[in-house]
Enzyme design. Structure first.
Site, mmCIF file in Angstrom:
data_model
loop_
_atom_site.group_PDB
_atom_site.id
_atom_site.type_symbol
_atom_site.label_atom_id
_atom_site.label_comp_id
_atom_site.label_asym_id
_atom_site.label_seq_id
_atom_site.Cartn_x
_atom_site.Cartn_y
_atom_site.Cartn_z
ATOM 1 N N THR B 23 0.870 -1.167 0.000
ATOM 2 C CA THR B 23 0.000 0.000 0.000
ATOM 3 C C THR B 23 0.907 1.217 0.000
ATOM 4 O OG1 THR B 23 -1.959 1.033 0.964
ATOM 5 C CG2 THR B 23 -0.418 0.072 2.513
ATOM 6 N N CYS B 29 -3.472 7.397 7.860
ATOM 7 C CA CYS B 29 -4.074 6.070 7.763
ATOM 8 C C CYS B 29 -3.104 5.049 8.362
ATOM 9 C CB CYS B 29 -4.332 5.696 6.312
ATOM 10 S SG CYS B 29 -5.398 6.839 5.429
ATOM 11 N N HIS B 46 -5.719 -1.092 4.605
ATOM 12 C CA HIS B 46 -5.343 0.318 4.656
ATOM 13 C C HIS B 46 -6.543 1.078 5.218
ATOM 14 C CE1 HIS B 46 -3.510 3.950 2.250
ATOM 15 N NE2 HIS B 46 -4.165 4.372 3.300
#
Lengths: 209, 161
Positions: B23, B29, B46
């Site tokens: 990711t 995040c 994520h």
């Protein structure tokens, strides 16, 4: 009443686009005055994107970008972020400071004065954007001092994206293009009203559902 | 040939060995990497927000720490992983902007990390490594051969946990 971006109708989108147009137009004028240069502007594009595609803005999640974030208080609360790619940031700094674009090989390095200049650019752009919005809506809108981050696009975009995430699964942003001579500066505005402020904003513009 | 899966914002995915899950550009995040060392099944989420309970629209389970972890564990078990073998690694949860007022938006990264840890603890999944906090973005890669998590940053080097 919370409004999701997905629920906005065409008229409301048009109104938001027009705000973007006026706001960005004001910002371009301010930029031109500050630099004492002629700045051309394209009609802003209003975009709605799903989260998984958000990091493609400005060329990929790992692209280095500059983000300038201001908090908004007053009748309308939330955040406004102006994001631009490194080349555009360099160009703006060099125009503003009247120097040749600095030639750092490590693109993420901006010295203190350059950072300050970028914050000021963000401040003026976001400030004039908001003042256009404020006079259009008759709402009191006060921006905070700006804060700057230079990092991967995905990481910087996560800040407005998270705010949008609280109300829906999409991000709304306004893409503006400024041109100075042959050089083009591409920047994106993210106006992120807090959940309750959408209603306030749309009501002030006379386009509630 | 190793399978490469890219997980976007508010997405999750899992796969059997051999694979590499990645990711890109984690900011506030949090990337939750789960790995079963016996079956070599890996999963990566994520997440953007700490809790589905505080959100108005919680239809996307991959968006929230609490629901994403449950979904990811389920998916991995469906692929053949054993829950008691699953171990977790966390990365992300940075604070990208430094405002003096500690409003919600500022501490969201921290809250994402706390919420992820709580949920993992509740499910009895041990966290064996983490690289969270700070003020910079991270790209992470989870390799299924040994469960290593490689973390790349801009200006803060590359590390492996």
């Amino acid at each position: 009443m919370a409004i999701s971006i997905n629920d906005l109708n065409n008229l409301q989108m048009d109104v938001l686009r027009e705000i973007g147009n006026i706001g960005a137009g004001n910002a371009a004028t301010a930029l031109a005055k500050m630099m004492n240069k002629r700045i051309d502007m394209d009609v802003p594009k209003i975009n709605v994107l799903e989260f998984k595609n958000v990091s493609d803005i400005l060329g990929g999640a790992e692209t280095l970008v500059v983000g300038i974030l201001l908090k908004v208080t007053g009748d309308l609360t939330g955040n406004i972020m102006f994001m631009l790619d490194i080349e555009s940031a360099r160009l703006l700094v060099s125009i503003l400071m009247g120097e040749e674009a600095s030639k750092y090989t490590d693109a993420c390095e901006f010295n203190e004065i350059e950072q300050s200049a970028l914050k000021e650019i963000g401040n003026i752009l976001a400030g004039s954007y908001l003042s256009a919005l404020s006079s259009l809506t008759n709402l009191l809108i006060m921006p905070s001092i700006p804060d700057l981050a230079v990092d991967m696009a995905g990481a910087i975009l996560s800040v407005p994206a998270i705010e949008f995430g609280k109300v829906g699964d999409t991000v709304l942003y306004i893409e503006t293009e400024f041109a100075y001579g042959p050089s083009v500066v591409v920047g994106d505005f993210f106006l992120v009203p807090d959940i309750d402020s959408y209603e306030t904003l749309l009501k002030a513009l006379g386009v509630t559902n | 040939m190793e399978k490469l899966l890219k997980i976007g914002m508010a997405e999750l995915d899992s796969a059997c060995h051999p694979c590499m899950l990645t990711t890109l550009g984690l900011g506030s995040c949090v990337g939750i990497a789960l790995y079963d060392s016996i079956t070599k099944i890996s999963g990566l989420a994520h997440i953007m927000l700490p809790s589905s309970l505080q959100a108005i629209n919680n239809s996307n389970t991959a968006k929230f720490a609490d629901t994403a972890i449950v979904k990811l564990v389920d998916d991995m078990i469906k692929l053949g992983a054993c829950k008691s073998n699953i171990k977790a690694k966390l990365a992300g949860g940075a604070q990208m902007f430094n405002f003096s007022q500690s409003a919600d938006i500022i501490r969201i990264g921290y809250r994402n990390v706390v919420s992820s840890k709580e949920k993992l603890e509740e499910l009895g999944i041990p966290i064996i490594a983490e690289d969270t906090g700070g003020s910079y973005g991270r790209t992470i890669e989870l390799y299924s051969d040994d469960g290593r998590l490689v973390i790349k940053t801009v200006g803060h080097g590359v590390k492996q946990i």
